[in-house]
Design an enzyme around this catalytic site. Structure first.
Site, PDB file in Angstrom:
ATOM      1  CD  GLU A  85      -1.117  -0.066   3.728  1.00  0.00           C
ATOM      2  OE1 GLU A  85      -2.058  -0.864   3.774  1.00  0.00           O
ATOM      3  OE2 GLU A  85      -0.876   0.773   4.606  1.00  0.00           O
ATOM      4  CB  CYS A  98       3.315   7.739   2.651  1.00  0.00           C
ATOM      5  SG  CYS A  98       3.857   6.616   3.945  1.00  0.00           S
ATOM      6  CB  CYS A 105       7.383  -4.533   8.790  1.00  0.00           C
ATOM      7  SG  CYS A 105       8.700  -3.678   9.690  1.00  0.00           S
ATOM      8  CB  CYS A 109       6.622  -1.044  16.015  1.00  0.00           C
ATOM      9  SG  CYS A 109       8.316  -0.611  15.596  1.00  0.00           S
ATOM     10  CB  CYS A 112       3.310  -0.697  13.469  1.00  0.00           C
ATOM     11  SG  CYS A 112       3.455  -0.534  11.685  1.00  0.00           S
ATOM     12  CB  CYS A 326       2.047   1.850   9.063  1.00  0.00           C
ATOM     13  SG  CYS A 326       3.208   3.131   8.810  1.00  0.00           S
TER      14      CYS A 326
HETATM   15  N1  SAH Z   1       9.896   1.344   9.688  1.00  0.00           N
HETATM   16  C1  SAH Z   1      10.032   2.770   9.605  1.00  0.00           C
HETATM   17  C2  SAH Z   1       9.044   3.446   8.686  1.00  0.00           C
HETATM   18  C3  SAH Z   1       7.602   3.024   8.710  1.00  0.00           C
HETATM   19  S1  SAH Z   1       6.501   3.593   9.899  1.00  0.00           S
HETATM   20  C4  SAH Z   1       9.980   3.367  10.990  1.00  0.00           C
HETATM   21  O1  SAH Z   1       9.798   2.651  11.952  1.00  0.00           O
HETATM   22  O2  SAH Z   1      10.204   4.574  11.116  1.00  0.00           O
HETATM   23  C5  SAH Z   1       6.317   5.330   9.816  1.00  0.00           C
HETATM   24  C6  SAH Z   1       5.982   5.922  11.189  1.00  0.00           C
HETATM   25  O3  SAH Z   1       4.635   5.628  11.605  1.00  0.00           O
HETATM   26  C7  SAH Z   1       6.880   5.376  12.287  1.00  0.00           C
HETATM   27  O4  SAH Z   1       7.250   6.422  13.143  1.00  0.00           O
HETATM   28  C8  SAH Z   1       5.960   4.389  12.988  1.00  0.00           C
HETATM   29  O5  SAH Z   1       6.418   4.117  14.273  1.00  0.00           O
HETATM   30  C9  SAH Z   1       4.633   5.122  12.937  1.00  0.00           C
HETATM   31  N2  SAH Z   1       3.437   4.304  13.105  1.00  0.00           N
HETATM   32  C10 SAH Z   1       3.195   3.045  12.686  1.00  0.00           C
HETATM   33  N3  SAH Z   1       1.953   2.650  13.029  1.00  0.00           N
HETATM   34  C11 SAH Z   1       1.390   3.697  13.682  1.00  0.00           C
HETATM   35  C12 SAH Z   1       0.121   3.910  14.287  1.00  0.00           C
HETATM   36  N4  SAH Z   1      -0.819   2.962  14.291  1.00  0.00           N
HETATM   37  N5  SAH Z   1      -0.104   5.129  14.853  1.00  0.00           N
HETATM   38  C13 SAH Z   1       0.833   6.085  14.826  1.00  0.00           C
HETATM   39  N6  SAH Z   1       2.036   5.951  14.287  1.00  0.00           N
HETATM   40  C14 SAH Z   1       2.326   4.759  13.721  1.00  0.00           C
END
Ligand code: SAH
Length: 345
Positions: A85, A98, A105, A109, A112, A326
């Site tokens: 996506e 984006c 992944c 986290c 996410c 994401c």
């Molecule tokens: N892997 C990379 C890039 C992808 S995520 C990273 O970790 O930076 C892009 C941003 O969105 C990151 O800061 C991630 O922690 C955040 N993110 C992911 N899911 C989220 C959510 N449900 N709410 C808020 N931020 C989120």
């Protein structure tokens, strides 16, 4: 292939060198996905190329448009049937895309959606470019900013991501300024250090999300491998080498990382770091019970940082009504096709 690589390739095929320029322009300026569309090449050459090479592009499967702000979320299919996506956002300073850097992944986290089903595979540079090219064609508008903030950890697909950045910013293609490209990482220290030495002018964003290692480890497994002290030292090195200020992303989760004490601790942690904090009210996903901080808590958090001399912005939420966060759209699509997601249809 870069223009130089393509030129060598054409030489090897005993083609005149202007063919490389023509093909590069078809691929990266006119962004076709098919050799047969390259109308100024002789038919025999088009056929020969199609027999020798594969173009790995992305094909649009679904688009959702936000009724609130016009944000568009795209679902693309790849040559092997995998889906990814991307998001298109319209700002007053231009259009931003984006992109995803991996299918799924493996960083884990907690908040996410991209990581719930793990990593399928890395994306090729062409598959990253194609997300932008296809969105440009679909919207008939030029993209000026690219953020590598979709699904995937770019530092976990390092070589392809660097090649993608070089191709995206190369003259003869889209020629997007490196200053308008942001790479976001969960904090893989050797990757940040290596990026500093690439002679690229891209913006580095660090997913910080916590003022100390204990809270960070609860949210992000990668924090067990790289403590904040090392991560921030790498960010400082990035600034010193490139002159580019680092963005620290901080997703606010109610009751987890959003009180005033944590704001003060964060301010102390970032004292002297050249950069700014981007606060993101966490986007709740149905698989986890994280709750977004209240508006008031977000404002208070911001005030504490500002009082301590930290530059802060609150990220404008976009595409709330279209699975903007994401990995959400892809996850819903896959769950739907597996038939185990009935609740919100
Ligand atoms: N892997 C990379 C890039 C992808 S995520 C990273 O970790 O930076 C892009 C941003 O969105 C990151 O800061 C991630 O922690 C955040 N993110 C992911 N899911 C989220 C959510 N449900 N709410 C808020 N931020 C989120």
């Amino acid at each position: 292939m870069t223009m130089e690589e393509l030129t060598k390739e054409m030489e090897a095929l005993e083609q005149p060198s202007f063919r490389a320029k023509q093909i590069y322009s078809w691929l990266h300026e006119k962004t076709v996905q098919d050799f047969d569309a390259m109308k100024n090449l002789p038919k025999t050459l088009r056929r020969d190329l199609a027999g020798r090479y594969v173009l790995f592009g992305a094909k649009k499967v679904q688009v959702q448009e936000s009724k609130i702000d016009g944000t568009r979320k795209y679902l693309f299919a790849l040559a092997d049937g995998m889906v990814i996506e991307s998001v298109w956002m319209k700002y007053h300073h231009g259009n931003s895309v984006c992109i995803s850097s991996q299918v799924g992944c493996r960083m884990g986290c907690r908040f996410c959606a991209s990581t719930i089903d793990g990593l399928e595979r890395n994306l090729r540079p062409s598959e990253m470019l194609s997300q932008i090219y296809e969105i440009q064609k679909d919207t008939a508008e030029r993209v000026s900013n690219v953020v590598i903030m979709g699904s995937g950890e770019p530092m976990d697909n390092y070589d392809h991501v660097i090649r993608f950045i070089r191709l995206l910013s190369a003259p003869g293609g889209q020629n997007i300024s490196q200053r308008n490209i942001t790479l976001s990482t969960c904090g893989i220290v050797p990757g940040i250090q290596k990026l500093a030495g690439e002679n690229l002018a891209v913006t580095l964003a660090l997913s910080l999300h916590a003022p100390n290692d204990a809270v960070r480890r609860e949210l992000m497994p990668i924090a067990r491998k790289y403590p904040l002290k090392e991560v921030l030292a790498a960010c400082r090195e990035y600034f010193l080498t490139t002159g580019r200020r680092v963005t620290f992303e901080y997703s606010l989760v109610k009751g987890v990382n959003d009180n005033r004490k944590e704001a003060a601790e964060l301010a102390a942690l970032l004292k002297g770091c050249q950069g700014h904090v981007n606060l993101i009210p966490v986007n709740p996903i149905k698989e986890r019970n994280f709750v977004q901080s209240d508006r008031k808590a977000v404002e208070e958090f911001k005030n504490v940082l500002e009082k301590n001399g930290i530059h802060v912005t609150i990220r404008r939420e976009m595409g709330r009504d279209i699975d903007g966060a994401c990995g959400q759209l892809r996850k819903r699509f896959l769950d739907g096709s597996r038939g185990d997601d009935h609740e919100d249809h």
